[in-house]
Scaffold this motif. Structure first.
Motif, short mmCIF file in Angstrom:
data_model
loop_
_atom_site.label_atom_id
_atom_site.label_comp_id
_atom_site.label_asym_id
_atom_site.label_seq_id
_atom_site.Cartn_x
_atom_site.Cartn_y
_atom_site.Cartn_z
N SER A 1 -52.45 23.47 15.80
CA SER A 1 -52.03 22.46 16.76
C SER A 1 -52.97 21.26 16.84
CB SER A 1 -51.89 23.10 18.14
OG SER A 1 -53.08 23.75 18.53
N ILE B 1 -51.26 17.71 16.69
CA ILE B 1 -50.41 17.13 17.74
C ILE B 1 -50.87 15.73 18.10
CG2 ILE B 1 -49.64 17.36 20.13
CD1 ILE B 1 -49.87 20.40 19.80
N PHE C 1 -40.68 17.88 17.00
CA PHE C 1 -41.36 19.13 16.64
C PHE C 1 -40.32 20.25 16.58
CE2 PHE C 1 -44.54 16.45 18.56
CZ PHE C 1 -45.71 16.72 17.86
N LYS D 1 -48.36 23.33 24.55
CA LYS D 1 -49.35 22.28 24.29
C LYS D 1 -48.68 21.00 23.82
CE LYS D 1 -53.66 21.48 21.70
NZ LYS D 1 -54.61 22.06 20.71
N VAL D 2 -47.66 21.10 22.95
CA VAL D 2 -46.92 19.92 22.50
C VAL D 2 -46.35 19.18 23.71
CG1 VAL D 2 -44.81 19.15 21.36
CG2 VAL D 2 -46.34 20.73 20.18
N GLU E 1 -49.28 17.66 26.02
CA GLU E 1 -49.97 16.49 25.46
C GLU E 1 -49.02 15.29 25.35
OE1 GLU E 1 -52.46 16.90 22.09
OE2 GLU E 1 -53.32 18.81 22.75
#
Length: 572
Positions: free
Chosen positions: A443, A446, A462, A481-482, A485
């Protein structure tokens, strides 16, 4: 402040000769580039029309090389017009004191900051001119093109700008339209395995024909690594070249006290768009339930691409009720009992419509990014009413990122046997899949992905698989997390259908006129609200207050937000 009238010359006879001999005319794609920016223009199919259309700017896509055409172009410039050509105008080279050295292959362009704030820019087709004699038309030489490598031999100027009478002739050494097409779709049909990366991170030669078997990136020169050592294709070259073309056009327009509005990529209040798509491989209901739970927790919609035999009926109901999109996942992978043929595409699609109880499905993504030939998939999508495709993305750990040079939704172009027509299928490519999967990329990519998408205003797409979200906690955390963020950076998550519907609607808006006070006359074929129109400000408006003007494509623009209604024309 008058609206500049732009014409794009694509000599019909010259194009026809090429098509009859099996050659492509990817120069047609200039229309798609301008259309995506919302720039109003008119096509010209022969040189005699140049003097009949009341043009201010002539973009020469294909000139045919006849003396009569060259004379018409020269006359237009002499009388005050702006001529912009991409790797053309060979008939005028001698008159301008230059010689056309012919096609020079691939390389990298070095451009000044006002043209491109990123350098070098990889190009895929160029034909530089070299000075051979003294001429009354001493050009300005902008940038350089380098052979093969950013540190390679200099082949000539990237852009030559000639004063001709009251006007100008600008000649790019790079064929920008062809460069964009080949980044997005490859240089030719997919008929065999691609060339793998030497470091073993991109083994595309796996015996399965895929979209990423035909890419125009350089494994060594166009990849970077994150702090964890994860390699990725870092540059959206096709999108950056689009910006070069449009920015140059707008600068030439405002220099003459004219304007040429562009339509914002996204609605007012949305600066960046992200997308999550899900491929239902293995089709376990438990994995779908967990994935839906995570997306609900993140308050994020997704596009669910369903492969046969699919989930249980209650899964589809939940997906719809929670605001997600149900989409097709065509299987043409032999070891998964799939076939690459239209009849099988149709059969699977009919199965999906019955399974989910929907007659209209907007989006498709092919299982394992399976792809053959050039335009078969897009023709099948057109035939069966699929409006958007998401197949073009990486299948390997080491070729993630901008391997097709773009993160923008775009309409692909056909091969010469279809006269390079534009397919009525919106392509939304993806950047990577299943981050932090035990055998895939981590990750750490990203941030770099979101940063590049922000820069060019595209879609940060994604891909995840519910089976991996369910079975591997790191993948589940990577999805969170994608979303986290992206939202921290101001991204708004849309489904593929939302992106498709917006892009098609905004392209039905046309700017017809602009008055002295900067008001614009807008016509639309659809109802749409919160449309952003950027109106370039002529040079004399340099004193325009900064709070009412912003930079777009390197030009200061006034921002207008409009609501349009179908079949109405209105001043705003």
């Amino acid at each position: 402040m008058r609206l500049a009238h732009v014409g794009v010359l694509l000599d019909r006879q010259a194009a026809k000769r090429r098509w009859e001999n099996g050659l492509n005319v990817f120069q047609t794609y200039i229309g798609e580039i301008l259309g995506h920016a919302g720039i109003s223009f008119q096509w010209l199919d022969r040189a005699e029309q140049i003097s009949q259309k009341g043009l201010d700017v002539l973009v020469v896509a294909l000139d045919g090389k006849e003396e009569e055409t060259a004379s018409e172009i020269w006359k237009f410039a002499e009388e005050g017009g702006v001529v912009i050509s991409f790797m053309g105008l060979s008939r005028l080279a001698d008159k301008l004191g230059y010689s056309d050295r012919g096609p020079a292959g691939k390389g990298y362009a070095m451009l000044p900051a006002k043209f491109a704030d990123q350098k070098p820019l990889r190009y895929l087709q160029a034909s530089p001119w070299l000075a051979v004699s003294t001429s009354d038309h001493v050009p300005g030489e902008i940038g350089k093109i380098k052979k093969d490598h950013p540190d390679g031999d200099t082949l000539g100027a990237a852009l030559l700008q000639f004063r001709v009478g009251k006007g100008v002739i600008d000649r790019w050494a790079v064929d920008i339209a062809e460069t964009v097409v080949k980044f997005q779709q490859g240089a030719g049909p997919v008929i065999e395995d691609g060339i793998p990366a030497l470091d073993g991170t991109g083994p595309v030669d796996d015996g399965i024909l895929k979209a990423d078997d035909a890419i125009e990136m350089d494994w060594e020169l166009d990849r970077e690594k994150t702090g964890t050592g994860a390699p990725y294709f870092a540059h959206a070259y096709a999108d950056l070249w689009r910006e070069v073309l449009i920015g140059h056009l707008l600068r030439r327009v405002v220099e003459r006290g004219l304007t040429l509005p562009v339509i914002g990529y996204w609605p007012d209040g949305i600066s960046h768009v992200a997308m999550i798509s899900l491929d239902s491989d293995h089709n376990t209901d438990e994995s779908a339930e967990v994935t839906a739970d995570v997306l609900g927790e993140c308050d994020t919609p997704a596009t669910w691409c369903i492969i046969e035999p699919g989930y249980s009926a209650h899964i589809y109901k939940r997906v719809e009720q929670e605001g997600h999109e149900l989409a097709f996942h065509y299987n043409a992978v032999h070891h998964d009992q799939g076939k690459w043929e239209e009849a099988e595409f149709r059969r699977q699609f009919e199965w999906l419509k019955t399974a989910v109880g929907m007659e209209k499905i907007t989006s498709n993504k092919n299982h394992y990014t399976r792809f053959e030939g050039w335009g078969e998939l897009f023709r099948w999508c057109e035939t069966y009413g699929i409006l958007s495709d998401q197949t073009r993305g990486p299948s390997k750990k080491g070729n993630i990122g901008f391997l097709f040079g773009t993160c923008h939704p775009y309409f692909p172009v056909g091969w010469s046997d279809e006269q390079n027509r534009i397919y009525d299928v919106l392509e939304i490519s993806f950047l990577t899949q299943d981050l932090d999967h035990r055998t895939l990329a981590d990750s750490s990519v990203i941030g770099p992905f979101l940063e590049q998408v922000e820069k060019v205003g595209g879609v940060a797409h994604f891909l995840f698989h519910p089976v991996h979200i369910y079975n591997q906690k790191p993948v589940r955390h990577a999805l969170r997390k994608v979303v986290r963020e992206a939202k921290q950076r101001g991204f708004v998550f849309w489904t593929g259908k939302q992106i498709n519907d917006w892009e098609r609607a905004r392209r039905k808006i046309r700017i017809e006129e602009c008055d002295g006070d900067g008001h614009i006359l807008v016509q639309s074929e659809t109802d749409l609200s919160d449309v952003v129109v950027w109106v370039p400000l002529p040079d004399e408006n340099e004193a325009e207050p900064s709070d009412s003007a912003q930079m777009r494509f390197g030009v200061r623009c006034a921002k207008k937000v409009v609501t349009v209604q179908a079949k109405q024309r209105r001043w705003v």
